[in-house]
Write an enzyme that holds these catalytic residues in place. Structure first.
Site, PDB file in Angstrom:
ATOM      1  N   ARG A  83      -5.591   2.407  -4.222  1.00 23.30           N
ATOM      2  CA  ARG A  83      -6.835   2.119  -4.944  1.00 23.30           C
ATOM      3  C   ARG A  83      -7.533   0.958  -4.254  1.00 23.30           C
ATOM      4  O   ARG A  83      -6.994   0.350  -3.324  1.00 23.30           O
ATOM      5  CB  ARG A  83      -6.520   1.709  -6.378  1.00 23.30           C
ATOM      6  CG  ARG A  83      -5.501   0.580  -6.449  1.00 23.30           C
ATOM      7  CD  ARG A  83      -5.294   0.014  -7.824  1.00 23.30           C
ATOM      8  NE  ARG A  83      -4.141  -0.858  -7.919  1.00 23.30           N
ATOM      9  CZ  ARG A  83      -4.096  -2.127  -7.526  1.00 23.30           C
ATOM     10  NH1 ARG A  83      -5.181  -2.677  -6.991  1.00 23.30           N
ATOM     11  NH2 ARG A  83      -3.001  -2.849  -7.651  1.00 23.30           N
ATOM     12  N   GLU A 103      16.138  -4.049  -3.219  1.00 23.65           N
ATOM     13  CA  GLU A 103      15.892  -4.422  -1.834  1.00 23.65           C
ATOM     14  C   GLU A 103      16.445  -5.814  -1.573  1.00 23.65           C
ATOM     15  O   GLU A 103      16.497  -6.645  -2.487  1.00 23.65           O
ATOM     16  CB  GLU A 103      14.387  -4.451  -1.537  1.00 23.65           C
ATOM     17  CG  GLU A 103      13.719  -3.104  -1.474  1.00 23.65           C
ATOM     18  CD  GLU A 103      12.245  -3.225  -1.137  1.00 23.65           C
ATOM     19  OE1 GLU A 103      11.712  -2.270  -0.557  1.00 23.65           O
ATOM     20  OE2 GLU A 103      11.630  -4.253  -1.460  1.00 23.65           O
ATOM     21  N   GLY A 106       1.527  -4.605 -10.790  1.00 23.57           N
ATOM     22  CA  GLY A 106       1.069  -5.755 -11.538  1.00 23.57           C
ATOM     23  C   GLY A 106       2.150  -6.762 -11.871  1.00 23.57           C
ATOM     24  O   GLY A 106       2.033  -7.528 -12.828  1.00 23.57           O
ATOM     25  N   HIS A 119       3.135 -12.869   2.089  1.00 28.17           N
ATOM     26  CA  HIS A 119       2.721 -11.565   1.559  1.00 28.17           C
ATOM     27  C   HIS A 119       1.436 -11.195   2.288  1.00 28.17           C
ATOM     28  O   HIS A 119       0.378 -11.762   2.038  1.00 28.17           O
ATOM     29  CB  HIS A 119       2.486 -11.679   0.052  1.00 28.17           C
ATOM     30  CG  HIS A 119       2.122 -10.389  -0.605  1.00 28.17           C
ATOM     31  ND1 HIS A 119       2.476 -10.086  -1.896  1.00 28.17           N
ATOM     32  CD2 HIS A 119       1.423  -9.310  -0.165  1.00 28.17           C
ATOM     33  CE1 HIS A 119       2.005  -8.885  -2.214  1.00 28.17           C
ATOM     34  NE2 HIS A 119       1.361  -8.418  -1.180  1.00 28.17           N
TER      35      HIS A 119
END
Length: 455
Positions: free
Chosen positions: A293, A200, A164, A208
């Site tokens: 999910r 990273e 989130g 994305h």
């Protein structure tokens, strides 16, 4: 098939699950907090049971109360939706121990892929491309400085247990690193109870891209194409579309094959999403994370693939094979989703809870869907997310989908609370967005500065 499932969530996703279950002939149990007594999902379910006070920690995150509600109502399975307990392996494990089916992957797989450091290690084993980064957890600023020097700036700091948009910071140089690391670690500790970080190299700007996958207990894994989620604010998605205009046929085959390989490597069951960063300049893509999910933006994939993802989740959890094989999946047209929230974009997107005195949701025509749990007279509580609705459109091509979304947003009318409808309408009408010329930097660096200048 299950006789009854409990939905451990609220809002539009709870309504979405109740509708899918009803179409499968499965009974439903809604849970609610005292603040949600009049919520739509409570009215639509076959049964409803209060699990605690308004605060999420005492209700929608209260595992004992939710499991007690499942036992008391005779529910055979629990669908967690997204958010709350949907990626909590402890909750999934408790369900398993109580012989209640968790509608999602196993606790073991959730531990493996929910923790970003573990997931990164597994993807390396699977042969899926990952960005250069730390080998394991980073706990101190001294470690962070050393690793960042080896990787090279700019870098991304990420919470291992994050999600989130929490516990994430972009760092451009060594001067920014220490304060950014301490802030991200504190945020992660507060949000997830785990301050472990990893580092990273930053692929920025980038696209994305996420790939929807489905797996069953018989070992079948398929993909349902990709979604472009590059229009983001503070690492939170604002608008999504499928397919991505940034991907051609060859790259699409490569990135979806990598997603399937990733899911097969961990013997994944149920719905999940493999997220990648695409460097458009080089054409290379890198694994970012897996969401174990159903996603907020799953409807765009349902539109272009014709597959009902939530129904597949319930069937797979029941032990059924996937109802479609990869060769059966065909993709048609273009789909876009806009998230409509009770918030004020002109004031840094401040939440705008309150009573909806009038609500008109767009309708009419082929290829328009509105997922919502709102109704006229409903009071949006201040305790949870501010989503009012998701507007999803489908057209024969991208231009038709864009025009349909503009039409739908022009019809959307909410009185009583401030919303981001006008913001979304300007975004979907922006020449760069219309041309498909955007990346993860566009919203924050290009669109928002101009938008917030306007009176």
């Amino acid at each position: 098939m299950f006789n009854k499932i409990l939905i451990a969530n609220r809002g539009e996703i709870a309504v979405r699950i109740i509708r899918a279950a009803r179409e499968l002939g499965v009974g439903t149990v809604a849970i609610y907090s005292t603040a949600d007594r009049d919520a739509l999902h409570v009215h639509l379910a076959d049964e409803a049971i209060c699990v605690g006070p308004a605060r999420s920690t005492e209700s929608y995150l209260n595992m004992n109360n939710i499991l007690s509600a499942a036992v008391a109502t005779g529910a055979q399975a629990i669908h967690p939706g997204f958010g709350f307990l949907s990626e909590n392996s402890k909750f999934a494990r408790l369900c398993e121990e109580m012989n209640i089916k968790f509608i999602g992957p196993s606790a073991k797989v959730m531990d493996m892929m929910g923790d970003k450091i573990n997931a990164r290690a597994e993807m390396i084993k699977a042969g899926v491309p990952v960005t250069p980064g730390s080998e394991g957890e980073v706990h101190t600023t001294d470690e962070a400085v050393k690793i960042a020097e080896e990787i090279g700036y700019p870098i991304m700091l990420k919470a291992s247990a994050g999600g989130g948009g929490k516990g994430i910071r972009k760092v451009n140089n060594v001067e920014e690193l220490v304060p950014a690391f301490e802030a991200a670690q504190a945020e992660a500790q507060a949000a997830f109870g785990n301050g472990a970080m990893f580092i990273e190299r930053m692929i920025f700007p980038a696209r994305h891209i996420e790939v929807q996958i489905l797996g069953d207990s018989q070992g079948n894994v398929i993909h349902l194409g990709e979604r472009d989620c590059s229009l983001q604010r503070n690492n939170q998605k604002v608008l999504e579309e499928s397919p991505s205009v940034a991907i051609g046929h060859t790259l699409r085959q490569e990135i979806t094959a990598a997603a399937v390989k990733a899911a097969q490597h961990v013997s994944y069951e149920n719905a999940g999403t493999i997220e990648f960063l695409l460097d458009e300049s080089s054409g290379k893509f890198y694994f970012m994370e897996m969401n174990t999910r159903v996603q907020v933006e799953h409807p765009v994939t349902e539109f272009v693939s014709g597959v009902d993802i939530v129904k597949e989740q319930i069937r797979v959890a029941n032990g059924n094979e996937l109802s479609v094989k990869q060769e059966d999946v065909t993709f048609s047209g273009h789909a876009i989703e806009c998230r409509i929230n009770a918030e004020n974009p002109k004031f840094n997107f401040a939440p705008s809870p309150g009573r909806i005195t009038n609500l008109f949701l767009p309708s009419g025509g082929v290829g328009l869907r509105v997922d919502s749990a709102m109704y006229s007279g409903y009071s949006i509580p201040p305790y949870y997310d501010s989503m009012i609705a998701k507007v999803i459109v489908h057209g024969e091509n991208r231009f038709e989908a864009l025009m349909k979304m503009q039409r739908a947003l022009l019809e959307f009318d909410v009185i009583g609370v401030i919303t981001n409808v006008d913001f979304q309408l300007e975004l979907i009408s922006d020449p760069h967005v219309v041309a498909g010329d955007y990346d993860t930097s566009f919203l924050g660096n290009v669109f928002l500065p101009e938008y917030q200048k306007e009176d």
